[in-house]
Motif scaffolding. Structure first.
Motif, PDB file in Angstrom:
ATOM      1  N   ASP A  20      46.961  83.463  25.673  1.00 54.29           N
ATOM      2  CA  ASP A  20      47.874  82.358  25.991  1.00 54.29           C
ATOM      3  C   ASP A  20      47.080  81.219  26.641  1.00 54.29           C
ATOM      4  O   ASP A  20      46.670  81.323  27.809  1.00 54.29           O
ATOM      5  CB  ASP A  20      48.974  82.858  26.929  1.00 54.29           C
ATOM      6  CG  ASP A  20      50.070  81.826  27.160  1.00 54.29           C
ATOM      7  OD1 ASP A  20      49.771  80.607  27.111  1.00 54.29           O
ATOM      8  OD2 ASP A  20      51.221  82.230  27.401  1.00 54.29           O
TER       9      ASP A  20
ATOM     10  N   GLU B 199      48.065  78.234  27.583  1.00 50.95           N
ATOM     11  CA  GLU B 199      48.780  77.581  28.680  1.00 50.95           C
ATOM     12  C   GLU B 199      48.630  78.387  29.976  1.00 50.95           C
ATOM     13  O   GLU B 199      48.396  77.821  31.048  1.00 50.95           O
ATOM     14  CB  GLU B 199      50.258  77.416  28.322  1.00 50.95           C
ATOM     15  CG  GLU B 199      51.111  76.779  29.417  1.00 50.95           C
ATOM     16  CD  GLU B 199      50.751  75.324  29.698  1.00 50.95           C
ATOM     17  OE1 GLU B 199      51.213  74.793  30.725  1.00 50.95           O
ATOM     18  OE2 GLU B 199      50.004  74.718  28.896  1.00 50.95           O
ATOM     19  N   HIS B 200      48.752  79.688  29.864  1.00 50.59           N
ATOM     20  CA  HIS B 200      48.616  80.544  31.040  1.00 50.59           C
ATOM     21  C   HIS B 200      47.211  80.430  31.633  1.00 50.59           C
ATOM     22  O   HIS B 200      47.040  80.332  32.856  1.00 50.59           O
ATOM     23  CB  HIS B 200      48.915  81.991  30.665  1.00 50.59           C
ATOM     24  CG  HIS B 200      48.874  82.947  31.818  1.00 50.59           C
ATOM     25  ND1 HIS B 200      49.581  82.742  32.982  1.00 50.59           N
ATOM     26  CD2 HIS B 200      48.205  84.116  31.991  1.00 50.59           C
ATOM     27  CE1 HIS B 200      49.362  83.745  33.816  1.00 50.59           C
ATOM     28  NE2 HIS B 200      48.517  84.584  33.247  1.00 50.59           N
TER      29      HIS B 200
ATOM     30  N   ARG C 251      45.111  77.909  31.293  1.00 50.33           N
ATOM     31  CA  ARG C 251      44.919  76.572  31.876  1.00 50.33           C
ATOM     32  C   ARG C 251      45.579  76.483  33.250  1.00 50.33           C
ATOM     33  O   ARG C 251      45.036  75.872  34.177  1.00 50.33           O
ATOM     34  CB  ARG C 251      45.482  75.497  30.946  1.00 50.33           C
ATOM     35  CG  ARG C 251      44.652  75.268  29.704  1.00 50.33           C
ATOM     36  CD  ARG C 251      45.084  74.032  28.964  1.00 50.33           C
ATOM     37  NE  ARG C 251      46.494  74.076  28.598  1.00 50.33           N
ATOM     38  CZ  ARG C 251      47.149  73.052  28.068  1.00 50.33           C
ATOM     39  NH1 ARG C 251      46.522  71.893  27.880  1.00 50.33           N
ATOM     40  NH2 ARG C 251      48.416  73.163  27.733  1.00 50.33           N
ATOM     41  N   ARG C 252      46.764  77.084  33.372  1.00 54.76           N
ATOM     42  CA  ARG C 252      47.451  77.069  34.664  1.00 54.76           C
ATOM     43  C   ARG C 252      46.632  77.806  35.728  1.00 54.76           C
ATOM     44  O   ARG C 252      46.515  77.352  36.865  1.00 54.76           O
ATOM     45  CB  ARG C 252      48.833  77.720  34.536  1.00 54.76           C
ATOM     46  CG  ARG C 252      49.873  76.853  33.846  1.00 54.76           C
ATOM     47  CD  ARG C 252      51.221  77.545  33.821  1.00 54.76           C
ATOM     48  NE  ARG C 252      52.210  76.732  33.170  1.00 54.76           N
ATOM     49  CZ  ARG C 252      52.883  75.745  33.771  1.00 54.76           C
ATOM     50  NH1 ARG C 252      52.659  75.484  35.046  1.00 54.76           N
ATOM     51  NH2 ARG C 252      53.773  75.045  33.109  1.00 54.76           N
TER      52      ARG C 252
ATOM     53  N   ARG D  63      48.647  67.330  35.400  1.00 56.20           N
ATOM     54  CA  ARG D  63      48.379  67.847  34.058  1.00 56.20           C
ATOM     55  C   ARG D  63      47.557  66.868  33.225  1.00 56.20           C
ATOM     56  O   ARG D  63      46.965  67.272  32.222  1.00 56.20           O
ATOM     57  CB  ARG D  63      49.691  68.172  33.344  1.00 56.20           C
ATOM     58  CG  ARG D  63      50.462  69.346  33.938  1.00 56.20           C
ATOM     59  CD  ARG D  63      51.721  69.631  33.139  1.00 56.20           C
ATOM     60  NE  ARG D  63      51.412  70.085  31.793  1.00 56.20           N
ATOM     61  CZ  ARG D  63      51.350  71.358  31.429  1.00 56.20           C
ATOM     62  NH1 ARG D  63      51.561  72.308  32.319  1.00 56.20           N
ATOM     63  NH2 ARG D  63      51.082  71.689  30.191  1.00 56.20           N
TER      64      ARG D  63
ATOM     65  N   TRP E 195      44.183  68.121  32.903  1.00 55.37           N
ATOM     66  CA  TRP E 195      43.984  69.425  32.282  1.00 55.37           C
ATOM     67  C   TRP E 195      43.367  69.249  30.900  1.00 55.37           C
ATOM     68  O   TRP E 195      43.658  68.265  30.201  1.00 55.37           O
ATOM     69  CB  TRP E 195      45.300  70.174  32.150  1.00 55.37           C
ATOM     70  CG  TRP E 195      45.897  70.622  33.449  1.00 55.37           C
ATOM     71  CD1 TRP E 195      45.541  70.215  34.700  1.00 55.37           C
ATOM     72  CD2 TRP E 195      46.970  71.543  33.609  1.00 55.37           C
ATOM     73  NE1 TRP E 195      46.321  70.825  35.643  1.00 55.37           N
ATOM     74  CE2 TRP E 195      47.212  71.654  35.013  1.00 55.37           C
ATOM     75  CE3 TRP E 195      47.753  72.275  32.742  1.00 55.37           C
ATOM     76  CZ2 TRP E 195      48.205  72.473  35.528  1.00 55.37           C
ATOM     77  CZ3 TRP E 195      48.745  73.089  33.253  1.00 55.37           C
ATOM     78  CH2 TRP E 195      48.965  73.195  34.625  1.00 55.37           C
TER      79      TRP E 195
ATOM     80  N   SER F  59      42.689  70.003  26.821  1.00 57.67           N
ATOM     81  CA  SER F  59      43.526  70.359  25.682  1.00 57.67           C
ATOM     82  C   SER F  59      43.236  71.799  25.262  1.00 57.67           C
ATOM     83  O   SER F  59      42.211  72.388  25.634  1.00 57.67           O
ATOM     84  CB  SER F  59      43.251  69.422  24.505  1.00 57.67           C
ATOM     85  OG  SER F  59      41.924  69.620  24.024  1.00 57.67           O
ATOM     86  N   ASN F  60      44.128  72.359  24.465  1.00 62.70           N
ATOM     87  CA  ASN F  60      43.885  73.695  23.921  1.00 62.70           C
ATOM     88  C   ASN F  60      42.608  73.719  23.088  1.00 62.70           C
ATOM     89  O   ASN F  60      41.859  74.700  23.116  1.00 62.70           O
ATOM     90  CB  ASN F  60      45.069  74.136  23.058  1.00 62.70           C
ATOM     91  CG  ASN F  60      46.293  74.499  23.881  1.00 62.70           C
ATOM     92  OD1 ASN F  60      46.210  74.718  25.086  1.00 62.70           O
ATOM     93  ND2 ASN F  60      47.437  74.551  23.233  1.00 62.70           N
TER      94      ASN F  60
END
Length: 211
Positions: A29, A31-32, A34-35, A46, A49, A51-52
């Motif tokens: 994941d 997003e997880h 990155r968080r 954000r 932050w 990008s994917n």
């Protein structure tokens, strides 16, 4: 250092930290991860932050740097498993997608591919004919214009390697869902393309070993 340069440097730092978290903890994941990376660095905005895609590239860099030849050998083995499974389900125009295609995956994470059929039952019949025990579920995907749809998923083990078959309608071969990493159409790689990929990798590896 200008503000833009500081922001770029911060994004790079978070990308590599998120990549390290994903590799070390076996996460998938983005997003997880990155968080987690942002929380560790105390970065709440954000806009700072990565990008994917940046995290995905950092995963590749991390695996190349810290795993070396082991990264190549595991990636090759994973793609060989993928190719074998694709040939078994050749009647459904398989397309390799996900981490096995991008090179960010490992044997534990396994293989993910799209199959194209107007009836999911046809894939079930193919599994039954080959005496493959499976687990059934659903996967949700995004499409252009904000659309979302769920599709049948069949999971099984090929030896110890997990394989995920996601069955899409036949016309989705030309209109695939969006890649969760890049937000571009997830077209994947055909059997011929994976064969070519493996051949090129083998040639490059022999060249590097012979230098």
């Amino acid at each position: 250092m200008a503000r833009r340069e500081r922001t770029a440097a911060l994004k790079d730092t978070l990308a590599y930290e998120a990549a390290r978290i994903m590799v070390d903890q076996g996460l998938t994941d983005f997003e997880h991860a990155r968080r987690k990376a942002a929380a560790r660095a105390g970065v709440r905005d954000r806009r700072n932050w990565p990008s994917n895609e940046a995290v995905q590239e950092a995963i590749l860099t991390h695996r190349r740097l810290f795993l070396g030849d082991a990264h190549f050998l595991e990636r090759r083995e994973l793609r060989r498993h993928a190719l074998s499974a694709m040939r078994v389900f050749a009647a459904f125009s398989p397309r390799l997608v996900g981490a096995a295609l991008t090179g960010t995956g490992d044997l534990q994470g396994g293989v993910q591919m799209f199959l194209f059929a107007d009836r999911a039952e046809d894939v079930i019949f193919a599994l039954i004919e080959r005496n493959i025990p499976w687990q059934e579920g659903e996967r949700s995907f995004r499409y252009p214009q904000g659309q979302r749809a769920s599709h049948p998923e069949f999971r099984f083990l090929a030896g110890e390697v997990p394989v995920s078959l996601i069955v899409l309608p036949s016309d989705h071969l030309r209109h695939p869902p969006l890649d969760p990493v890049t937000d571009r159409p997830q077209r994947g790689a055909s059997v011929a393309e994976v064969e070519q990929m493996l051949a090129e990798e083998e040639s490059d590896y022999r060249f590097e070993m012979g230098r």
